[in-house]
Design an enzyme around this catalytic site. Structure first.
Site, PDB file in Angstrom:
ATOM      1  CB  THR A 191      -0.904   0.086   1.243  1.00 45.11           C
ATOM      2  OG1 THR A 191      -1.541   1.210   1.365  1.00 45.11           O
ATOM      3  CG2 THR A 191       0.040  -0.350   2.403  1.00 45.11           C
ATOM      4  CG  ASP A 192      -1.182   4.899  -0.735  1.00 42.05           C
ATOM      5  OD1 ASP A 192      -1.777   4.580  -0.049  1.00 42.05           O
ATOM      6  OD2 ASP A 192      -1.803   5.943  -1.779  1.00 42.05           O
ATOM      7  CD  GLU A 193      -3.501   3.539   4.704  1.00 39.22           C
ATOM      8  OE1 GLU A 193      -3.093   3.586   5.707  1.00 39.22           O
ATOM      9  OE2 GLU A 193      -4.628   3.724   3.982  1.00 39.22           O
TER      10      GLU A 193
ATOM     11  CE1 TYR B 198      -3.474  -2.609   5.666  1.00 34.18           C
ATOM     12  CE2 TYR B 198      -3.293  -0.335   5.346  1.00 34.18           C
ATOM     13  CZ  TYR B 198      -3.118  -1.514   4.760  1.00 34.18           C
ATOM     14  OH  TYR B 198      -3.240  -2.049   3.555  1.00 34.18           O
TER      15      TYR B 198
ATOM     16  CE  LYS C 259       0.003  -4.648   3.255  1.00 35.02           C
ATOM     17  NZ  LYS C 259      -0.175  -5.930   2.599  1.00 35.02           N
TER      18      LYS C 259
HETATM   19  P1  NAD Z   1      -9.730  -7.384   2.442  1.00 41.66           P
HETATM   20  O1  NAD Z   1      -9.751  -6.961   4.001  1.00 41.66           O
HETATM   21  O2  NAD Z   1     -10.783  -6.866   1.661  1.00 41.66           O
HETATM   22  O3  NAD Z   1      -9.362  -8.859   2.131  1.00 41.66           O
HETATM   23  C1  NAD Z   1      -8.350  -9.437   2.826  1.00 41.66           C
HETATM   24  C2  NAD Z   1      -8.123 -10.889   2.481  1.00 41.66           C
HETATM   25  O4  NAD Z   1      -7.179 -11.564   3.182  1.00 41.66           O
HETATM   26  C3  NAD Z   1      -9.740 -11.513   3.130  1.00 41.66           C
HETATM   27  O5  NAD Z   1     -10.220 -12.548   2.094  1.00 41.66           O
HETATM   28  C4  NAD Z   1      -9.353 -12.479   4.469  1.00 41.66           C
HETATM   29  O6  NAD Z   1     -10.125 -13.435   4.697  1.00 41.66           O
HETATM   30  C5  NAD Z   1      -7.865 -12.654   3.956  1.00 41.66           C
HETATM   31  N1  NAD Z   1      -6.899 -13.041   5.247  1.00 41.66           N
HETATM   32  C6  NAD Z   1      -6.743 -12.144   6.283  1.00 41.66           C
HETATM   33  N2  NAD Z   1      -6.041 -12.681   7.043  1.00 41.66           N
HETATM   34  C7  NAD Z   1      -5.596 -13.864   6.561  1.00 41.66           C
HETATM   35  C8  NAD Z   1      -4.598 -14.743   6.971  1.00 41.66           C
HETATM   36  N3  NAD Z   1      -4.129 -14.940   7.984  1.00 41.66           N
HETATM   37  N4  NAD Z   1      -4.539 -15.749   6.023  1.00 41.66           N
HETATM   38  C9  NAD Z   1      -5.050 -15.929   4.892  1.00 41.66           C
HETATM   39  N5  NAD Z   1      -5.942 -15.250   4.547  1.00 41.66           N
HETATM   40  C10 NAD Z   1      -6.121 -14.026   5.427  1.00 41.66           C
HETATM   41  O7  NAD Z   1      -8.354  -6.558   1.757  1.00 41.66           O
HETATM   42  P2  NAD Z   1      -7.956  -5.890   0.391  1.00 41.66           P
HETATM   43  O8  NAD Z   1      -8.691  -4.371   0.373  1.00 41.66           O
HETATM   44  O9  NAD Z   1      -8.779  -6.611  -0.596  1.00 41.66           O
HETATM   45  O10 NAD Z   1      -6.587  -5.762   0.374  1.00 41.66           O
HETATM   46  C11 NAD Z   1      -5.830  -6.769  -0.174  1.00 41.66           C
HETATM   47  C12 NAD Z   1      -4.495  -6.342  -0.181  1.00 41.66           C
HETATM   48  O11 NAD Z   1      -4.157  -5.198  -0.899  1.00 41.66           O
HETATM   49  C13 NAD Z   1      -4.102  -6.291   1.386  1.00 41.66           C
HETATM   50  O12 NAD Z   1      -2.551  -6.808   1.399  1.00 41.66           O
HETATM   51  C14 NAD Z   1      -3.779  -4.643   1.396  1.00 41.66           C
HETATM   52  O13 NAD Z   1      -2.870  -4.052   2.214  1.00 41.66           O
HETATM   53  C15 NAD Z   1      -3.429  -4.093   0.030  1.00 41.66           C
HETATM   54  N6  NAD Z   1      -4.005  -3.094  -0.475  1.00 41.66           N
HETATM   55  C16 NAD Z   1      -5.358  -2.535  -0.457  1.00 41.66           C
HETATM   56  C17 NAD Z   1      -5.828  -1.319  -0.783  1.00 41.66           C
HETATM   57  C18 NAD Z   1      -7.145  -1.033  -0.659  1.00 41.66           C
HETATM   58  O14 NAD Z   1      -7.542   0.453  -1.077  1.00 41.66           O
HETATM   59  N7  NAD Z   1      -8.001  -1.820  -0.430  1.00 41.66           N
HETATM   60  C19 NAD Z   1      -4.994  -0.472  -1.619  1.00 41.66           C
HETATM   61  C20 NAD Z   1      -3.538  -0.822  -1.641  1.00 41.66           C
HETATM   62  C21 NAD Z   1      -3.078  -2.098  -0.943  1.00 41.66           C
HETATM   63  O1  DAU Z   2      -4.164   4.097   0.448  1.00 44.48           O
HETATM   64  C1  DAU Z   2      -4.334   2.514   0.412  1.00 44.48           C
HETATM   65  C2  DAU Z   2      -5.027   2.275   1.661  1.00 44.48           C
HETATM   66  O2  DAU Z   2      -6.620   2.533   1.423  1.00 44.48           O
HETATM   67  C3  DAU Z   2      -5.211   0.636   1.943  1.00 44.48           C
HETATM   68  O3  DAU Z   2      -3.694   0.195   2.052  1.00 44.48           O
HETATM   69  C4  DAU Z   2      -6.062   0.176   2.930  1.00 44.48           C
HETATM   70  O4  DAU Z   2      -6.140  -1.182   3.135  1.00 44.48           O
HETATM   71  C5  DAU Z   2      -7.660   0.736   2.667  1.00 44.48           C
HETATM   72  O5  DAU Z   2      -7.964   0.387   3.444  1.00 44.48           O
HETATM   73  C6  DAU Z   2      -7.520   2.228   2.214  1.00 44.48           C
HETATM   74  O6  DAU Z   2      -7.308   2.890   3.411  1.00 44.48           O
HETATM   75  P1  DAU Z   2      -8.052   4.332   4.053  1.00 44.48           P
HETATM   76  O7  DAU Z   2      -7.851   4.394   5.599  1.00 44.48           O
HETATM   77  O8  DAU Z   2      -7.432   5.347   3.132  1.00 44.48           O
HETATM   78  O9  DAU Z   2      -9.382   3.953   3.486  1.00 44.48           O
HETATM   79  P2  DAU Z   2     -10.817   4.266   4.202  1.00 44.48           P
HETATM   80  O10 DAU Z   2     -11.921   3.736   3.283  1.00 44.48           O
HETATM   81  O11 DAU Z   2     -10.876   3.594   5.800  1.00 44.48           O
HETATM   82  O12 DAU Z   2     -10.851   5.737   4.400  1.00 44.48           O
HETATM   83  C7  DAU Z   2     -10.698   6.608   3.094  1.00 44.48           C
HETATM   84  C8  DAU Z   2     -10.640   8.042   3.741  1.00 44.48           C
HETATM   85  O13 DAU Z   2     -11.807   8.482   4.125  1.00 44.48           O
HETATM   86  C9  DAU Z   2      -9.801   8.242   4.835  1.00 44.48           C
HETATM   87  O14 DAU Z   2      -9.384   9.543   4.653  1.00 44.48           O
HETATM   88  C10 DAU Z   2     -10.630   8.018   6.233  1.00 44.48           C
HETATM   89  C11 DAU Z   2     -11.908   8.548   5.661  1.00 44.48           C
HETATM   90  N1  DAU Z   2     -13.494   8.195   6.139  1.00 44.48           N
HETATM   91  C12 DAU Z   2     -13.339   6.896   6.005  1.00 44.48           C
HETATM   92  C13 DAU Z   2     -14.518   6.195   6.862  1.00 44.48           C
HETATM   93  C14 DAU Z   2     -14.594   4.590   6.951  1.00 44.48           C
HETATM   94  C15 DAU Z   2     -14.322   8.960   6.601  1.00 44.48           C
HETATM   95  O15 DAU Z   2     -14.295  10.253   6.476  1.00 44.48           O
HETATM   96  N2  DAU Z   2     -15.338   8.211   7.063  1.00 44.48           N
HETATM   97  C16 DAU Z   2     -15.575   7.052   7.121  1.00 44.48           C
HETATM   98  O16 DAU Z   2     -16.658   6.539   7.627  1.00 44.48           O
END
Ligand code: NAD
Ligand code: DAU
Length: 349
Positions: free
Chosen positions: A130-132, A156, A160
């Site tokens: 992730t970019d975080e 988180y 990562k």
């Molecule tokens: P998600 O939470 O929707 O899915 C995570 C999946 O991993 C789930 O199916 C869960 O059951 C499985 N899991 C959790 N713990 C596990 C374990 N110990 N063993 C096996 N499986 C397990 O997450 P996502 O949003 O699909 O993110 C997927 C990946 O991409 C993550 O590594 C996250 O850090 C990364 N990522 C997410 C975003 C985003 O915006 N969602 C952006 C950049 C990177």
């Molecule tokens: O940048 C990549 C990341 O994006 C991933 O690595 C994470 O897995 C993914 O969850 C996401 O993280 P964020 O914290 O940015 O996503 P979230 O949807 O939780 O929040 C997006 C923005 O919106 C953040 O600035 C917090 C804000 N927010 C979020 C929620 C849930 C609100 O203002 N209200 C809300 O209820």
């Protein structure tokens, strides 16, 4: 054969579905089915022999060893993680267990298997990150590139960051052929409604408040999930070993703008029955502790080196996403039953 971990979650299931729509190469999908993993996401693959689902944990060394020996994957794509920042603030333990220790176990199992391969250079371990990990940007700072220092601010992102460092170390120390991707915020189909975009769509349709943390001027860089999946495929195909690739679509938007856009699209596609606007449901609430102000991805490396480009703009992706949630009310109903109520739903009961 490739081994995908976390392939029942949001991005992983989109990846597996897209992969099998385009390739006949089978996928072993290892997922622990936490609250975020859902087999309904993979329903189109029911009975498809190219998809082998394994219910298990990336921290289970014996299971991993057995999977590698049995299926002999040519690559691992590691999505499995705890992914929600708010949950990491309330309870960091699972994030340490899965994101750090789980990735470590997976790396160890991959290293043991890879060590016995004849064509070692053909193997790939792609770590999805992730970019975080880069922390927060000021309004005028340049976007994150692959040289930006790691400065994670939440449990988180710290977990990562630790996993990214382990992956890097396995390349430099053992020569494991790894590549890491750092992507910005994804959105699209199958996104669990605890994250901003699906939560706002879900709450809007339920007549609940649309919570905006702080002043809503925090900036995220949004990418449609299928574009993230195509980028990962491209990196798997042609990414240079030991390198990292930032993935993003040049779509910086303030949270308030994102929520307002969602309200406008909903006003058009499914107007409120009382004739009012969804925007009236917006509610400013307490800020997230340690809330990063701005993320932005400089995607020039993946564009120039690998020729990858996203297919969707923010506007086209958001419309597709709202449409998907309107057309898939049964999916939303399913994932928001049970444990979901313990987390999000109780706040609006
Ligand atoms: P998600 O939470 O929707 O899915 C995570 C999946 O991993 C789930 O199916 C869960 O059951 C499985 N899991 C959790 N713990 C596990 C374990 N110990 N063993 C096996 N499986 C397990 O997450 P996502 O949003 O699909 O993110 C997927 C990946 O991409 C993550 O590594 C996250 O850090 C990364 N990522 C997410 C975003 C985003 O915006 N969602 C952006 C950049 C990177
Ligand atoms: O940048 C990549 C990341 O994006 C991933 O690595 C994470 O897995 C993914 O969850 C996401 O993280 P964020 O914290 O940015 O996503 P979230 O949807 O939780 O929040 C997006 C923005 O919106 C953040 O600035 C917090 C804000 N927010 C979020 C929620 C849930 C609100 O203002 N209200 C809300 O209820």
């Amino acid at each position: 054969m490739i081994l995908v971990t976390g392939g029942a979650g949001f991005i992983g299931s989109n990846f597996v579905l897209d992969w099998l729509a385009d390739h006949d190469e089978p996928v072993v999908n290892l997922d622990a089915l936490t609250y975020a993993g859902n087999l309904n996401n993979l329903r189109p693959l029911e009975g498809d022999p190219r998809h082998i689902f394994v219910h298990g944990n990336i921290g289970d060394a014996a299971l991993l060893s057995d999977l590698f020996t049995r299926h002999k994957p040519r690559a691992v794509v590691n999505f499995a993680a705890e992914s929600h920042v708010d949950r990491s603030i309330h309870g960091p333990e699972d994030f340490i267990q899965t994101n750090i220790l789980g990735t470590f176990r997976l790396l160890e199992a991959a290293r043991a298997y890879w060590g016995g391969l004849e064509n070692k250079s053909d193997f790939r371990f792609l770590h999805v990150s992730t970019d975080e990990v880069f922390g927060t940007l000021g309004a005028d700072d340049p976007a994150f590139n692959e040289e930006t220092s790691y400065r994670p601010n939440s449990p988180y992102s710290a977990s990562k960051a630790a996993s990214d460092h382990l992956v890097r170390a396995y390349f430099h120390t053992y020569g494991l052929p790894v590549v890491t991707t750092n992507c910005s915020n994804n959105y699209g189909p199958l996104h669990f409604p605890e994250k901003l975009i699906p939560l706002v769509i879900h709450n809007a349709l339920k007549g609940r408040p649309l919570p905006i943390y702080g002043d809503g001027m925090q900036i995220r860089d949004w990418l449609y999930v299928k574009d993230h999946c195509s980028a990962i495929r491209r990196v798997l195909e042609a990414g240079r070993l030991g390198e990292t690739y930032n993935i993003g679509g040049w779509n910086e938007r303030a949270n308030l703008h994102v929520v307002t856009t969602l309200c406008e699209v909903l006003d058009e596609l499914q107007p409120r029955s009382d004739g009012k606007k969804y925007g009236e449901q917006i509610a400013f609430v307490a800020d997230r502790p340690g809330h990063d102000r701005r993320y932005a991805i400089d995607a020039r490396k993946i564009e120039a080196e690998l020729g990858w480009r996203p297919a969707e703009t923010f506007e086209s992706g958001i419309r597709k996403t709202v449409r998907w949630y309107l057309d898939n009310a049964d999916w939303v109903e399913n994932v928001t039953s049970g444990s979901y109520r313990n987390w999000v739903e109780k706040q609006y009961a």
